[in-house]
Design a protein around this motif. Structure first.
Motif, PDB file in Angstrom:
ATOM      1  N   ARG B  64      87.249  40.419  66.280  1.00 21.52           N
ATOM      2  CA  ARG B  64      86.942  39.001  66.074  1.00 21.52           C
ATOM      3  C   ARG B  64      85.684  38.825  65.208  1.00 21.52           C
ATOM      4  N   PHE B  65      84.910  39.875  65.101  1.00 19.45           N
ATOM      5  CA  PHE B  65      83.667  39.826  64.339  1.00 19.45           C
ATOM      6  C   PHE B  65      83.873  40.484  62.975  1.00 19.45           C
ATOM      7  N   SER B  66      83.364  39.828  61.934  1.00 18.42           N
ATOM      8  CA  SER B  66      83.397  40.430  60.601  1.00 18.42           C
ATOM      9  C   SER B  66      82.129  40.032  59.857  1.00 18.42           C
ATOM     10  N   ALA B  67      81.691  40.898  58.965  1.00 21.99           N
ATOM     11  CA  ALA B  67      80.489  40.622  58.174  1.00 21.99           C
ATOM     12  C   ALA B  67      80.732  41.019  56.734  1.00 21.99           C
ATOM     13  N   LYS B  68      80.149  40.223  55.838  1.00 21.73           N
ATOM     14  CA  LYS B  68      80.270  40.497  54.413  1.00 21.73           C
ATOM     15  C   LYS B  68      78.926  40.333  53.737  1.00 21.73           C
ATOM     16  N   MET B  69      78.783  41.001  52.605  1.00 25.07           N
ATOM     17  CA  MET B  69      77.592  40.819  51.779  1.00 25.07           C
ATOM     18  C   MET B  69      78.052  40.829  50.323  1.00 25.07           C
ATOM     19  N   PRO B  70      78.453  39.683  49.812  1.00 24.09           N
ATOM     20  CA  PRO B  70      79.022  39.630  48.460  1.00 24.09           C
ATOM     21  C   PRO B  70      78.004  39.891  47.357  1.00 24.09           C
ATOM     22  N   ASN B  71      76.726  39.664  47.635  1.00 26.59           N
ATOM     23  CA  ASN B  71      75.694  39.971  46.646  1.00 26.59           C
ATOM     24  C   ASN B  71      74.383  40.259  47.360  1.00 26.59           C
TER      25      ASN B  71
END
Lengths: 112, 116
Positions: B64-71
């Protein structure tokens, strides 16, 4: 794995000295940090030890014994504003991970 | 210099809703960390990034948890669907190098999440 132990709560009197202990069992070690966290706020950096001995910064000092897996934070001339949680954190070896593992923290109450 | 900036500071949401937490690290820092703090479990590392790449997500509780770092200047932590047990303070933190002797991490003010 890592296991870090600190007392849950401590109480001390304004103007006195208090020592907050931290013991750790980790698979490798690359430094120990102390952070201060006031209620409702973010943790802020206090001190860092990587070699055995005492590091002094004004009213705050931190001690490390790597062979014993032991550190303490010493607060002198306590002030009311020192009432906060104090978090001990260990950094694993640099070849394995770049993260801090935190203890549960010690809540310090300074009374007049 | 501005510190780590997080938003929202406070959020109350209903169970099942999607929650998105945002973070802007300190400019020039190449490590970004997401921590969660609760009374029961203390401060737990969820995931961290180096140069926008996720390095260790072993602390993420479940799918259920997700993390992103697009920049380099932005990261998000999403919870979908949210549950009451996700109620906690979520801290974003950043660091420069974090390999030198005294490099430490700097925390944002936190996002206080309540799921009802």
């Amino acid at each position: 794995g890592q296991n870090i132990d600190q007392p849950t709560e401590m109480t001390a009197t304004e103007g006195a000295i208090v020592q907050i202990n931290c013991t750790y069992q980790t698979s490798g070690f690359n430094g120990l940090f102390w952070y201060q966290q006031h209620a409702g706020e973010a943790p802020t950096f206090l001190s860092y030890n990587v070699l055995d001995g005492l590091e002094e910064k004004g009213r705050f000092s931190s001690f490390l014994s790597r062979s014993k897996g032991y550190s303490y934070l010493l607060l002198k001339e306590l002030q009311m504003k020192d009432s906060a949680s104090y978090l001990c954190a260990v950094r694993p070896p640099m070849d394995s991970s770049y993260k801090l593992i935190f203890g549960s923290g010690t809540r310090l109450l300074v009374r007049p | 210099d501005a510190g780590v900036i997080q938003s929202p500071r406070h959020e109350v949401t209903e169970m099942g809703q999607e929650v998105t937490l945002r973070c802007k690290p300190i400019s020039g820092h190449d490590y970004l960390f997401w921590y969660r703090q609760t009374m029961m479990r203390g401060l737990e590392l969820l995931i961290y990034f180096n140069n926008n790449v996720p390095i260790d997500d072993s602390g993420m509780p479940e799918d259920r948890f997700s993390a992103k770092m697009p920049n380099a200047s932005f990261s998000t932590l999403k919870i979908q669907p949210s549950e009451p047990r996700d109620s906690a303070v979520y801290f974003c933190a950043s660091s420069f190098l974090f390999r030198a002797r005294e490099d430490t991490i700097y925390f944002g003010e936190g996002s206080w999440l309540t799921v009802v």
